[in-house]
Write an enzyme that holds these catalytic residues in place. Structure first.
Site, PDB file in Angstrom:
ATOM      1  CG  ASP A 193      51.770  42.805  40.931  1.00  0.00           C
ATOM      2  OD1 ASP A 193      52.130  43.861  41.482  1.00  0.00           O
ATOM      3  OD2 ASP A 193      50.879  42.745  40.063  1.00  0.00           O
ATOM      4  N   GLY A 248      47.904  47.044  42.889  1.00  0.00           N
ATOM      5  CA  GLY A 248      47.885  46.807  44.336  1.00  0.00           C
ATOM      6  C   GLY A 248      48.375  47.971  45.172  1.00  0.00           C
ATOM      7  CG  LEU A 249      52.559  48.621  46.154  1.00  0.00           C
ATOM      8  CD1 LEU A 249      54.000  48.855  45.775  1.00  0.00           C
ATOM      9  CD2 LEU A 249      52.377  48.703  47.664  1.00  0.00           C
TER      10      LEU A 249
END
Lengths: 521, 430
Positions: free
Chosen positions: A287, A422-423
């Site tokens: 992650d 992040g996403l």
């Protein structure tokens, strides 16, 4: 004269107050005009201390100046001693009193009080808060151990092998950044190493505690901004060694353990593998990949800034793009670190200079003081606070040390929290046209903290970007707007730099992508 | 003091606080200096910039007193004196000129620049009046440079505003008109100014101006037909400067609370020859609304004992409001200094059994607070938490100068400021 909007440090007598307020049994008589009592609120409001700082102000007025301000000092000292009965009395002056040259310290010394009177001469027009704290602590320590100083050249007595090694923890003070939680964290760490803590000072110590400092085997200089002068003197006078590592971050904490164990003659291995240290695994977990190469700007007092740079670089995989401090006394240490990271050191106490650096560098994260938090807020850049000076919200109710392994855990959380996950960052890049993904959208876990972008257009002051004679075609401008705002400033700057370097006068969509290819992410 | 009617409900004039002995103390004063006024003045006068000529302490005070730093770049700064300025290695005047040029280059929007004197600049006798004159000449047509002192050796807290406004009075154009006009003096929230403007207009007073104005380039005129109505009780020097320019001062209490505001408006009306009935008619609806709103807080405040430590100079009128309109019992009302010319009317209205103190010796005063144990102590930021920790409820006095509290529509808000710590105390079970 120096033009100042906000200051990183107060005057040196505020530094003296930070030492006096941290201690027990000390009282400080300050020759100062009305108004200087504002400093009390730093302790009672910002730090939420429940007692008034142990300071009595003489409060002289214009009409006293023609008369006897010296007499005012004598009566104030006498009344303060009678009321508070301290173990030791500090006597000094603020900036205005320095000009009228009453020499309150010498005067108080002549009053034959039955306790040590320590005069403080803290030049207010050339020195600042941290220096004032450092000098005050040094003079207090020196006064309280004076009778124990061995003859020069005397070897320090060898430690009785049956006794556990012991150390003093020096430097934690009132208003110090997270001192409250760092101290128990370090005491716990020393406990696992089999090292006793002899005296913690100034925080919580009385003058007689200071008198016990020479009994320890060595000194831990936890906050050099406050304790270095005293530690260096104790080393000279008593042959007491001192530490030089500040245990902030995993690497530094491990180095600190090694250093302390070498001084104490104990085994470091057991403590080096602390299961409570979660930062290494969190940072290695997938992650965290999105943290790689995040461009970070760091500014603070020298100790915290240098420590933060190492963590950012080695432990989180960020890229340090700027490093600076307002502590001129420790500029050498900061310059060294800046050289290591290949950045220009920024040694300044001019907040505007720091602001223009941040604007020019367009970092993705700012680690700084309360001043940089305001700068970052204006520029819409995520920020975490790592150093004094700080506001009331930086004295959190929860336990949140910066030092030791638990401190590293806290730092991981504190620095990663302001960033877009992040996403989410990817989605924003992909679906720019989504009506909910507009420029003011904050990270979804930071509800209601949308960055106030409109306050400062990207190309306007103080960033010089865009003034290089570059002209953007409307198509290129509109393509630029498709880039998420948190990297758009960097993209604009890079493109303009690329255009200038390539002699391109008008930036097209092609130039934008040429620049992207040239610089990489 | 004569000219305005007794305010109901309240003690008869004869038993007021006028002749009560005042406890005068001299010792450590836990109050801000006059520089602090910059924190609100720089927001009110939007085209002005305040440059303190002082020390690092001054700069530190301003950013600490501002509580949290303001999001936008502030319209104040400090020219910090350094060793070389004091040692004569640098010429202070040249240095100041250099800094002012630097500042004006950075902030082209500045139209009025105040050079604000501090303790150190006073002690080294730096002549800021001369500096202001010189700089005004060299920036002629672009910036007007004025000066005043906010030094702690001469001013306490709100006196800084008094000094600032006094500097503005000198710049006010002479009034040529022969019709009387009203000048309301003292920083008010913009919304409050607008409320008062509407009331005065309805009363039939058309020519109303406010000092300080929202823009320092729009200074109202002053002359023999100017009637001065003070909105704040700490502006004695400004009032006297206006009198010297020919204006006359309207005797009135201060517009805190329903009755205070009513009496304030009536005093203005009387001065303009407007019948009391007309004022009452105009004020009827907002006064009734405000009385109703006040009712909510009366049960919380009535019978509670309150002590004011000296701070903002608002202590006497606020104690009067809390006593007469909210039923509170003032124990001790401390004020940094007592200016009878502008507070006489208020003293009459304050109950006679109140201990009135002027100046401060903070240790002795806190000893009295500990003996009195009032239900609420109004004090500065440095003292509030320590008193709370001793089990005494407090109210920060600084909020009273940062919050719209004047007039009818704010009367209940003002009461609420005092009720909140008491309500909070009732609520908390920790």
């Amino acid at each position: 004269m120096q033009l100042t909007l906000w200051t990183y440090e107060g005057p040196p007598h505020v530094g003296a107050m930070r030492v006096a307020t941290a201690m027990r049994g000390v009282h400080y008589v300050l020759h100062a005009p009305q108004g200087d009592t504002y400093a009390d609120l730093l302790f009672t409001m910002i730090e939420r201390r429940s007692t008034r700082p142990p300071v009595t102000y003489t409060t002289f007025q214009a009409r006293d100046l023609g008369g006897d301000t010296a007499d005012l000092v004598r009566t104030t000292v006498a009344a303060a001693y009678e009321r508070y009965r301290p173990e030791a009395l500090l006597v000094g002056e603020s900036c205005t009193a320095e000009l009228i040259q009453d020499q309150p310290g010498a005067m108080a010394r002549g009053m034959d009080l039955p306790v040590p009177v320590i005069p403080l001469e803290l030049p207010a027009y050339s020195r600042k808060e941290n220096w004032g704290a450092s000098e005050t602590f040094y003079h207090l320590v020196r006064a309280m151990v004076a009778s124990q100083v061995p003859a020069p050249g005397t070897e320090p007595p060898a430690r009785d092998p049956g006794r556990r090694p012991s150390a003093n923890l020096l430097g934690p003070s009132a208003l110090g950044f997270r001192c409250r939680d760092d101290v128990p964290e370090i005491i716990r760490l020393l406990e696992t190493l089999g090292i006793d803590v002899n005296v913690v000072a100034p925080e919580g110590a009385s003058p007689s505690d200071l008198g016990r400092i020479p009994a320890a085997d060595f000194n831990i200089c936890l906050y050099p901004e406050v304790a270095y002068t005293a530690c260096a003197w104790l080393k000279r006078a008593f042959g007491q060694p001192m530490t030089s590592t500040i245990p902030i971050g995993i690497g530094a904490t491990r180095d600190f353990i090694a250093e302390v164990c070498a001084l104490a003659g104990t085994d470091a291995e057991a403590a080096l593998q602390d299961a409570a240290a979660r930062l290494p695994w969190y940072s290695r977990s997938v992650d965290s990949t999105y943290l790689t190469g995040k461009r970070v700007f760091i500014f603070g007092d020298a100790s915290h800034a240098v420590a933060a740079a190492r963590i950012a670089d080695e432990e989180l995989g960020f890229t340090v793009v700027g490093l600076g401090t307002y502590s001129r006394e420790f500029a050498r240490e900061l310059r060294q670190a800046a050289k290591h990271y290949g950045v220009e050191p920024l040694i300044t106490d001019d907040y505007l200079e720091v602001e223009s650096q941040v604007a020019a560098l367009q970092p993705e994260l700012v680690l700084g003081t309360q001043m940089e938090r305001h700068v970052a807020k204006r520029l819409g850049i995520p920020c975490a606070v790592i150093s004094a000076p700080v506001h009331v919200q930086d004295f959190p109710a929860r336990y949140s040390p910066q030092m030791g392994f638990e401190g590293a855990n806290v730092l991981f959380d504190t620095w990663v929290h302001p960033l877009m996950m992040g996403l989410e960052e990817h989605l924003l890049g992909m679906f720019r046209e989504d009506f909910e993904f507009n420029d003011t959208a904050a990270p979804s876990h930071l509800d209601g903290e949308s960055p106030p972008r409109e306050a400062l257009p990207e190309t306007s002051k103080p960033a010089p970007a865009g003034d290089d004679g570059c002209d953007w075609t409307p198509e290129a401008e509109s393509e630029l707007r498709k880039i998420p705002f948190f990297v758009r400033g960097k993209a604009r700057r890079n493109t303009e730099r690329f255009a200038v370097e390539s002699g391109i006068a008008r930036i097209t969509v092609e130039t934008l992508y040429d620049a992207k290819a040239h610089f990489g992410r | 003091m004569n000219g305005f009617p007794a305010i109901q409900p309240g003690p008869p004039v004869a038993t007021g606080c006028v002749d009560t002995e005042v406890l005068r103390e001299r010792g450590q004063r836990e109050v801000f200096c006059g520089l602090t006024g910059i924190v609100w003045l720089h927001r009110k006068i939007q085209d002005a910039f305040f440059l303190v000529v002082g020390s690092r302490t001054c700069a530190h005070l301003l950013q600490s007193a501002a509580g949290v730093m303001i999001f936008a770049e502030p319209r104040f700064a400090t020219a910090i004196l350094e060793e070389r300025d004091l040692a004569g290695m640098a010429d202070c005047n040249e240095e100041l000129d250099r800094l002012v040029h630097q500042l004006l280059a950075r902030r082209p929007d500045i139209r009025t620049l105040f050079l604000v004197g501090s303790c150190p600049s006073e002690v080294i006798k730096l002549d800021l009046a001369k500096a202001a004159e010189r700089l005004s000449l060299s920036h002629h047509g672009r910036v007007r440079v004025l000066n005043y002192t906010g030094s702690g050796i001469e001013t306490t807290f709100t006196q800084g505003e008094d000094q600032c406004l006094q500097a503005l009075v000198a710049e006010m154009p002479a009034q040529s008109a022969t019709e009387p006009s009203l000048l309301v003096v003292g920083t008010l929230a913009d919304v409050v100014e607008d409320q008062f403007s509407r009331l005065f207009e309805a009363m039939g007073i058309d020519r109303v101006a406010f000092l300080p104005p929202r823009s320092a380039t729009a200074l109202p005129p002053v002359g023999e037909d100017t009637r001065v109505l003070l909105a704040q009780p700490f502006l004695g020097d400004t009032a006297r400067a206006l009198l010297r320019r020919g204006a006359s001062l309207i005797d009135a209490p201060y517009p805190f609370g329903v009755e205070g505001t009513l009496a304030w408006l009536r005093a203005a009306g009387r001065d303009f020859g407007i019948a009391g009935e007309r004022v009452d008619t105009v004020a009827a609806a907002p006064a009734a609304r405000a009385r109703k709103a006040l009712e909510r807080y009366r049960p919380v405040l009535a019978g509670r004992r309150i002590t004011f430590l000296p701070d903002s100079q608002l202590e006497i009128p606020l104690a009067r409001f809390l006593a007469t309109e909210c039923g509170m019992r003032p124990v001790e009302v401390g004020t940094p200094y007592l200016d009878r010319q502008v507070l006489g009317g208020e003293l009459e209205l304050l109950g006679g059994d109140t201990r009135l103190s002027e100046g401060q010796d903070v240790d002795l005063q806190l000893d009295r607070v500990r003996v009195d144990r009032p239900d609420l102590t109004v004090c500065g930021l440095g003292l509030a938490n320590p008193l709370e920790a001793e089990g005494l409820r407090t109210k920060w006095s600084i909020e009273l100068v940062f919050t719209p509290v004047h007039g009818f529509e704010q009367a209940a808000d003002l009461a609420e400021l005092f009720a909140r710590p008491l309500i909070r105390n009732e609520r908390l079970a920790v």
